[in-house]
Design a protein around this motif. Structure first.
Motif, PDB file in Angstrom:
ATOM      1  N   ALA A 120       3.320  16.867  83.037  1.00 29.32           N
ATOM      2  CA  ALA A 120       2.399  16.664  82.142  1.00 29.32           C
ATOM      3  C   ALA A 120       1.477  15.329  82.820  1.00 29.32           C
ATOM      4  O   ALA A 120       1.525  14.567  83.129  1.00 29.32           O
ATOM      5  CB  ALA A 120       3.017  15.976  80.684  1.00 29.32           C
ATOM      6  N   MET A 122      -2.255  13.482  82.897  1.00 26.88           N
ATOM      7  CA  MET A 122      -3.257  12.649  81.417  1.00 26.88           C
ATOM      8  C   MET A 122      -4.078  12.142  81.913  1.00 26.88           C
ATOM      9  O   MET A 122      -3.772  11.245  83.034  1.00 26.88           O
ATOM     10  CB  MET A 122      -1.842  12.137  80.533  1.00 26.88           C
ATOM     11  CG  MET A 122      -0.766  11.247  81.081  1.00 26.88           C
ATOM     12  SD  MET A 122       0.716  10.192  79.951  1.00 26.88           S
ATOM     13  CE  MET A 122       1.799   9.241  80.551  1.00 26.88           C
ATOM     14  N   LYS A 129       2.525   7.869  76.774  1.00 29.93           N
ATOM     15  CA  LYS A 129       3.971   8.773  77.795  1.00 29.93           C
ATOM     16  C   LYS A 129       4.961   8.060  76.504  1.00 29.93           C
ATOM     17  O   LYS A 129       5.486   9.100  77.028  1.00 29.93           O
ATOM     18  CB  LYS A 129       3.991   7.461  79.396  1.00 29.93           C
ATOM     19  CG  LYS A 129       5.288   7.787  79.896  1.00 29.93           C
ATOM     20  CD  LYS A 129       6.025   6.587  80.768  1.00 29.93           C
ATOM     21  CE  LYS A 129       7.020   6.463  81.176  1.00 29.93           C
ATOM     22  NZ  LYS A 129       7.255   5.627  82.242  1.00 29.93           N
ATOM     23  N   ILE A 132       4.695  11.401  74.836  1.00 29.18           N
ATOM     24  CA  ILE A 132       5.086  12.621  75.245  1.00 29.18           C
ATOM     25  C   ILE A 132       6.808  12.693  75.614  1.00 29.18           C
ATOM     26  O   ILE A 132       7.478  13.291  75.128  1.00 29.18           O
ATOM     27  CB  ILE A 132       5.052  12.828  77.114  1.00 29.18           C
ATOM     28  CG1 ILE A 132       3.614  12.546  76.728  1.00 29.18           C
ATOM     29  CG2 ILE A 132       5.731  13.235  77.826  1.00 29.18           C
ATOM     30  CD1 ILE A 132       2.574  12.659  78.099  1.00 29.18           C
ATOM     31  N   LYS A 133       7.574  11.365  75.392  1.00 24.28           N
ATOM     32  CA  LYS A 133       8.671  11.123  75.792  1.00 24.28           C
ATOM     33  C   LYS A 133       9.214  11.524  75.129  1.00 24.28           C
ATOM     34  O   LYS A 133      10.737  11.956  74.858  1.00 24.28           O
ATOM     35  CB  LYS A 133       9.244   9.659  76.399  1.00 24.28           C
ATOM     36  CG  LYS A 133       8.920   9.746  78.146  1.00 24.28           C
ATOM     37  CD  LYS A 133       9.627  10.681  79.144  1.00 24.28           C
ATOM     38  CE  LYS A 133       9.113   9.915  80.398  1.00 24.28           C
ATOM     39  NZ  LYS A 133       9.856  11.280  81.526  1.00 24.28           N
ATOM     40  N   THR A 139      10.321  15.254  80.689  1.00 22.29           N
ATOM     41  CA  THR A 139       8.641  15.110  81.196  1.00 22.29           C
ATOM     42  C   THR A 139       8.798  14.143  81.715  1.00 22.29           C
ATOM     43  O   THR A 139       8.281  13.003  81.638  1.00 22.29           O
ATOM     44  CB  THR A 139       7.859  16.114  80.215  1.00 22.29           C
ATOM     45  OG1 THR A 139       8.651  17.084  79.411  1.00 22.29           O
ATOM     46  CG2 THR A 139       6.679  15.950  81.270  1.00 22.29           C
ATOM     47  N   GLU A 140       8.309  14.557  83.190  1.00 25.03           N
ATOM     48  CA  GLU A 140       7.436  13.923  84.040  1.00 25.03           C
ATOM     49  C   GLU A 140       6.096  13.620  84.095  1.00 25.03           C
ATOM     50  O   GLU A 140       5.389  14.822  83.756  1.00 25.03           O
ATOM     51  CB  GLU A 140       7.467  14.079  85.626  1.00 25.03           C
ATOM     52  CG  GLU A 140       9.252  13.450  85.660  1.00 25.03           C
ATOM     53  CD  GLU A 140       9.797  13.897  87.888  1.00 25.03           C
ATOM     54  OE1 GLU A 140      10.231  13.058  88.113  1.00 25.03           O
ATOM     55  OE2 GLU A 140       8.501  14.972  88.130  1.00 25.03           O
ATOM     56  N   THR A 141       5.681  12.533  84.093  1.00 24.16           N
ATOM     57  CA  THR A 141       4.386  12.461  83.480  1.00 24.16           C
ATOM     58  C   THR A 141       3.332  11.581  84.954  1.00 24.16           C
ATOM     59  O   THR A 141       3.288  10.559  85.737  1.00 24.16           O
ATOM     60  CB  THR A 141       3.792  11.391  82.680  1.00 24.16           C
ATOM     61  OG1 THR A 141       4.794   9.688  82.995  1.00 24.16           O
ATOM     62  CG2 THR A 141       4.778  11.321  80.930  1.00 24.16           C
ATOM     63  N   GLN A 142       2.482  11.752  85.024  1.00 22.05           N
ATOM     64  CA  GLN A 142       1.888  11.547  86.206  1.00 22.05           C
ATOM     65  C   GLN A 142      -0.230  10.745  85.767  1.00 22.05           C
ATOM     66  O   GLN A 142       0.074  12.400  85.293  1.00 22.05           O
ATOM     67  CB  GLN A 142       1.222  13.360  86.969  1.00 22.05           C
ATOM     68  CG  GLN A 142       0.229  12.760  88.087  1.00 22.05           C
ATOM     69  CD  GLN A 142       0.320  11.277  88.639  1.00 22.05           C
ATOM     70  OE1 GLN A 142       1.603  11.711  89.481  1.00 22.05           O
ATOM     71  NE2 GLN A 142      -0.780  10.382  89.114  1.00 22.05           N
ATOM     72  N   ARG A 143      -0.142   9.903  85.359  1.00 22.96           N
ATOM     73  CA  ARG A 143      -1.271   9.430  85.187  1.00 22.96           C
ATOM     74  C   ARG A 143      -2.799   9.788  86.188  1.00 22.96           C
ATOM     75  O   ARG A 143      -2.433   9.857  87.296  1.00 22.96           O
ATOM     76  CB  ARG A 143      -1.608   8.132  85.128  1.00 22.96           C
ATOM     77  CG  ARG A 143      -0.925   7.480  83.930  1.00 22.96           C
ATOM     78  CD  ARG A 143      -1.025   5.810  83.636  1.00 22.96           C
ATOM     79  NE  ARG A 143      -1.859   5.331  83.534  1.00 22.96           N
ATOM     80  CZ  ARG A 143      -2.439   4.269  83.073  1.00 22.96           C
ATOM     81  NH1 ARG A 143      -1.309   3.294  82.835  1.00 22.96           N
ATOM     82  NH2 ARG A 143      -4.126   4.090  82.933  1.00 22.96           N
ATOM     83  N   ASP A 208       3.357   6.054  87.068  1.00 25.23           N
ATOM     84  CA  ASP A 208       2.912   7.303  86.081  1.00 25.23           C
ATOM     85  C   ASP A 208       2.169   6.923  87.489  1.00 25.23           C
ATOM     86  O   ASP A 208       1.525   9.168  86.716  1.00 25.23           O
ATOM     87  CB  ASP A 208       1.866   6.623  85.016  1.00 25.23           C
ATOM     88  CG  ASP A 208       3.605   6.427  83.882  1.00 25.23           C
ATOM     89  OD1 ASP A 208       4.822   7.226  83.914  1.00 25.23           O
ATOM     90  OD2 ASP A 208       3.274   5.240  83.018  1.00 25.23           O
ATOM     91  N   THR A 211       4.245   9.938  90.490  1.00 20.58           N
ATOM     92  CA  THR A 211       5.261  10.807  89.861  1.00 20.58           C
ATOM     93  C   THR A 211       4.883  11.858  91.149  1.00 20.58           C
ATOM     94  O   THR A 211       5.914  12.857  92.154  1.00 20.58           O
ATOM     95  CB  THR A 211       4.410  11.837  88.948  1.00 20.58           C
ATOM     96  OG1 THR A 211       5.441  10.416  87.894  1.00 20.58           O
ATOM     97  CG2 THR A 211       5.426  12.759  88.930  1.00 20.58           C
TER      98      THR A 211
END
Length: 237
Positions: A120, A122, A129, A132-133, A139-143, A208, A211
């Protein structure tokens, strides 16, 4: 025009004045009434079980309601499906952007059949985060790196900005996370005394922000920024 807050009478007058089209406010009302069920059907349609990548963003509008102008947020999720095609998963209209409302949006995705999201992308909204979690725990998060860059150089004076950005670029363009951390140490050694807050924002959010280093260049270019959904959002402005 209706979405922008004009009344059916205003729209009728506008069409007649600009285009010489005689459309009564009753006709305008019938047209908008026919669109609503179609949008509701689209918004509640079943989704695929897995999306490799999704992008989350919100657009903020001023909307006229009951004679008052209020702030609203349109929450938008763009997904990339297993075939590699982009798809708008939904648009939800609520109050000003908040992690709590995003939680309800993500819950709706799950109720419509989404079982897993791999990554995801964002912005840095507080609590994003966690939202989402709570719904998709794996799910992995990427800022967004672009947002992070903008935020971290916001208070750096012009005289240092070019050199700071040059050193900062070595961090997020590194071939892997180990090299990126090495360049972040170098950045702090050179600029830490003057711009500690800017550098601390990278360290505090590193989990974040980093990732995308796990993935090959083709995927990195997709997930390191939320530009994909922002370019879509600009169509509404």
């Amino acid at each position: 025009m209706y979405a922008k807050g004009m009344t059916t009478r205003d729209i009728s007058s506008h069409l007649e004045e600009i285009y010489d089209i005689n459309a009564s406010h009753t006709l305008i009302s019938k047209i908008t009434d026919k669109i609503i069920p179609l949008t509701q059907e689209w918004q509640s349609r079943p989704l695929e079980h897995v999306y490799p990548i999704i992008f989350l963003d919100a657009i903020h509008y001023k909307v006229r309601t009951d004679g008052k102008v209020i702030n609203k947020a349109a929450y938008i999720i763009l997904g990339i499906n297993l075939s590699g095609n982009k798809e708008i998963l939904g648009i939800w209209v609520g109050e000003n952007e908040s992690a709590k409302y995003w939680l309800s949006v993500l819950t709706d995705l799950k109720n419509r059949g989404v079982k897993d999201i791999l990554i995801a992308a964002m912005d840095g909204l507080t609590g994003f985060k966690d939202a989402i979690k709570a719904i998709f725990p794996y799910t992995e998060t990427q800022r967004c790196i672009v947002h992070q860059i903008r935020n971290s150089i916001k208070y750096i004076p012009y005289k240092d900005k070019k050199e700071f950005c040059k050193d900062l670029k070595l961090v997020y363009t590194s071939p892997n996370e180990e090299c990126a951390l090495f360049e972040l140490d170098n950045l702090e050694s050179r600029w830490g005394d003057k711009y500690a807050i800017s550098i601390a924002s990278w360290r505090n959010n590193w989990e974040d922000l980093s990732t995308f280093f796990k993935y090959p260049g083709e995927i990195r270019r997709i997930i390191y920024t939320t530009n994909a959904i922002e370019s879509y959002n600009r169509q509404f402005i």
